[in-house]
Design a protein around this motif. Sequence first.
Motif, PDB file in Angstrom:
ATOM      1  N   ASP A 220      24.572 -21.931  -5.542  1.00 34.92           N
ATOM      2  CA  ASP A 220      23.364 -21.767  -6.364  1.00 34.92           C
ATOM      3  C   ASP A 220      23.616 -20.799  -7.518  1.00 34.92           C
ATOM      4  N   TYR A 221      24.444 -19.776  -7.263  1.00 33.47           N
ATOM      5  CA  TYR A 221      24.701 -18.753  -8.274  1.00 33.47           C
ATOM      6  C   TYR A 221      26.203 -18.499  -8.369  1.00 33.47           C
ATOM      7  N   TYR A 222      26.582 -17.907  -9.492  1.00 35.91           N
ATOM      8  CA  TYR A 222      28.002 -17.641  -9.753  1.00 35.91           C
ATOM      9  C   TYR A 222      28.137 -16.260 -10.376  1.00 35.91           C
ATOM     10  N   VAL A 223      29.124 -15.494  -9.909  1.00 38.62           N
ATOM     11  CA  VAL A 223      29.412 -14.198 -10.513  1.00 38.62           C
ATOM     12  C   VAL A 223      30.884 -14.161 -10.922  1.00 38.62           C
ATOM     13  N   MET A 224      31.144 -13.681 -12.131  1.00 36.93           N
ATOM     14  CA  MET A 224      32.500 -13.599 -12.649  1.00 36.93           C
ATOM     15  C   MET A 224      33.051 -12.188 -12.444  1.00 36.93           C
ATOM     16  N   LEU A 225      34.258 -12.129 -11.876  1.00 40.04           N
ATOM     17  CA  LEU A 225      34.976 -10.864 -11.752  1.00 40.04           C
ATOM     18  C   LEU A 225      36.300 -10.975 -12.494  1.00 40.04           C
ATOM     19  N   GLU A 226      36.914  -9.845 -12.766  1.00 43.86           N
ATOM     20  CA  GLU A 226      38.286  -9.841 -13.247  1.00 43.86           C
ATOM     21  C   GLU A 226      39.194  -9.609 -12.046  1.00 43.86           C
ATOM     22  N   ASP A 227      40.502  -9.704 -12.254  1.00 44.38           N
ATOM     23  CA  ASP A 227      41.425  -9.654 -11.119  1.00 44.38           C
ATOM     24  C   ASP A 227      41.876  -8.240 -10.772  1.00 44.38           C
ATOM     25  N   ASP A 228      41.143  -7.233 -11.254  1.00 41.33           N
ATOM     26  CA  ASP A 228      41.471  -5.834 -10.940  1.00 41.33           C
ATOM     27  C   ASP A 228      40.189  -5.044 -10.712  1.00 41.33           C
ATOM     28  N   VAL A 229      39.438  -5.498  -9.690  1.00 40.82           N
ATOM     29  CA  VAL A 229      38.084  -4.986  -9.461  1.00 40.82           C
ATOM     30  C   VAL A 229      37.915  -4.537  -8.011  1.00 40.82           C
ATOM     31  N   ARG A 230      37.164  -3.470  -7.834  1.00 42.20           N
ATOM     32  CA  ARG A 230      36.767  -3.017  -6.502  1.00 42.20           C
ATOM     33  C   ARG A 230      35.265  -3.256  -6.339  1.00 42.20           C
ATOM     34  N   CYS A 231      34.851  -3.694  -5.167  1.00 39.49           N
ATOM     35  CA  CYS A 231      33.451  -4.081  -4.936  1.00 39.49           C
ATOM     36  C   CYS A 231      32.696  -3.003  -4.158  1.00 39.49           C
ATOM     37  N   SER A 232      31.412  -2.937  -4.395  1.00 39.52           N
ATOM     38  CA  SER A 232      30.525  -2.078  -3.617  1.00 39.52           C
ATOM     39  C   SER A 232      30.250  -2.740  -2.269  1.00 39.52           C
ATOM     40  N   LYS A 233      30.002  -1.926  -1.271  1.00 39.85           N
ATOM     41  CA  LYS A 233      29.742  -2.455   0.071  1.00 39.85           C
ATOM     42  C   LYS A 233      28.452  -3.268   0.089  1.00 39.85           C
ATOM     43  N   ASN A 234      28.510  -4.434   0.761  1.00 40.88           N
ATOM     44  CA  ASN A 234      27.348  -5.328   0.877  1.00 40.88           C
ATOM     45  C   ASN A 234      26.781  -5.722  -0.484  1.00 40.88           C
ATOM     46  N   PHE A 235      27.663  -5.992  -1.432  1.00 42.77           N
ATOM     47  CA  PHE A 235      27.227  -6.356  -2.785  1.00 42.77           C
ATOM     48  C   PHE A 235      26.401  -7.636  -2.791  1.00 42.77           C
ATOM     49  N   LEU A 236      26.700  -8.565  -1.894  1.00 40.66           N
ATOM     50  CA  LEU A 236      25.934  -9.821  -1.880  1.00 40.66           C
ATOM     51  C   LEU A 236      24.469  -9.566  -1.535  1.00 40.66           C
ATOM     52  N   THR A 237      24.219  -8.706  -0.562  1.00 34.98           N
ATOM     53  CA  THR A 237      22.839  -8.391  -0.182  1.00 34.98           C
ATOM     54  C   THR A 237      22.088  -7.777  -1.361  1.00 34.98           C
ATOM     55  N   ALA A 238      22.786  -6.912  -2.110  1.00 38.06           N
ATOM     56  CA  ALA A 238      22.171  -6.297  -3.290  1.00 38.06           C
ATOM     57  C   ALA A 238      21.870  -7.343  -4.355  1.00 38.06           C
ATOM     58  N   VAL A 239      22.806  -8.264  -4.577  1.00 44.04           N
ATOM     59  CA  VAL A 239      22.605  -9.336  -5.563  1.00 44.04           C
ATOM     60  C   VAL A 239      21.423 -10.212  -5.168  1.00 44.04           C
ATOM     61  N   LYS A 240      21.337 -10.570  -3.898  1.00 42.23           N
ATOM     62  CA  LYS A 240      20.228 -11.413  -3.432  1.00 42.23           C
ATOM     63  C   LYS A 240      18.885 -10.721  -3.629  1.00 42.23           C
ATOM     64  N   LYS A 241      18.876  -9.421  -3.404  1.00 42.06           N
ATOM     65  CA  LYS A 241      17.623  -8.675  -3.551  1.00 42.06           C
ATOM     66  C   LYS A 241      17.170  -8.672  -5.010  1.00 42.06           C
ATOM     67  N   VAL A 242      18.142  -8.513  -5.918  1.00 43.30           N
ATOM     68  CA  VAL A 242      17.818  -8.528  -7.348  1.00 43.30           C
ATOM     69  C   VAL A 242      17.309  -9.900  -7.763  1.00 43.30           C
TER      70      VAL A 242
END
Length: 485
Positions: A220-242
């Motif tokens: 349903d949704y797409y997020v673009m990252l670069e190949d040198d990135v660190r993620c925040s914990k539980n980022f998907l839950t945060a994205v869904k909330k937004v």
Amino acid sequence: TLLYAFLHMRPSLKYFDKMRCLRKRSAVSFLGVLVICLLFMNLYIEDGYVLEGDKQLIRETATHQLNSERYVHTFKDLSNFSGSINISYRYLAGTPLPRKRYLTIGLSSVKRKKGNYLLETIKSIFEQSSYEELKEIAVVVQLADFDSAWCEGMVQDISQKFAHHIIAGRLIVIHVPEEYYPVLNGLKRNYNDPEDRVKFRSKQNVDYAFLLNFCANLSDYYVMLEDDVRCSKNFLTAVKKVITSREGSYWVTLEFSKLGYIGKLYHSHDLPRLAHFLLMFYQEMPCDWLLIHFRGLLAQKEVIRFKPSLFQHMGYYSSYKGAENKLKDDDFEEESFDIPDNPPANLHTNMNVFENYEASKAYSSIDEYFWGKAPSTGDFYGIVFEKPIKISKIKIITGTEDRQNDILHHGALEVGEKIVGSKKGRQCTTYLRLGEFKNGNFEITDVEHKVLFDINCMRILVTKSQKEWLIIRSISVWTSQTPNQ
């Protein structure tokens, strides 16, 4: 008789005179035409030999104008670009997804002269996601280098380290053969960039276009990252909330990082249009500039960026010539990122508001703020909730990095009940003070255990006049259970 004959000859003489005049005029006319023809021939010869450079310039200008008209036409028809680009993708690891997911995470990688962060980026995506979150995501890695030996080596490393994610259908590695790429040499030298820089950024646009095209129907949704990135914990839950909080509002791009092409979220149905757009202008400018134009063409004029950031740039060396790249997102928080609920409310203040920095901007999760001129004792910033709520946590930040003195130097936070007044003038009759601001900030937890009533209002109260102006940067409210209606 001779006189008679002469008199009768006069018309004939007049006729011959007229004929002579006509012949003279004809000769003049003919000579004029001849001169004009010679001039045209001369101009043609000059155009063909002497002014060839100017002629070429005219042709190029005309072509550019035609192309501009074509682009404008294309912009108008941008919504019609819903079909995929005809490309044959090679699956280097993984297979087509058996079912549609909630979110696809896409990243494109090429061989670097110094350092390689791709494996760490993939690791961060999976490690920072819970088991339940992993069920809702798909990670697509595009190896976009034309060096087949490098690609084979990377596939081997990815397959060894993330075999269980590949088997579970969460990770796919793809490649597009070089034959599908447009011309990458002799491109326009916009912005005085050196030729190799233009080639690098133009190819990167094409890489991203091919990646977006592949991911268009995976989720349903797409997020673009670069190949040198660190993620925040539980980022998907945060994205869904937004995404849930933006339900009913129009948006094209939501941003979860302020750097480059990191953390940019799209509706998947917009990906074909974005892919066509990047291909259309691949040699014009870098991708992060093109994204701004794309967003604007689809009628989202302002940036919608959320803080703290969910993704951090960790690479030290750029993929372009191995140049140093120390950029960091100072809004990034690695630990569990809990986006506030900020339930619907009416906002008002009796402070003198500066320009368009209205009260609503402090309560928004977007990177905006309220700015009022020097407040006096008794001034307030009020929030009246549409429904009574239970609050678990409140956090308020005043001032900014640029204006660190525009904080609330003396103030308190209060919550209220028993609402009175009409819809526009609603306010609470009773308030309970929860505490004082310290260094311009306020934070309190376990509010539901300290406040026994359902909260209708909340207000920031100025307890002492100050000469400095006041910026309320963010107001965050977390709710607990919804009270019985």
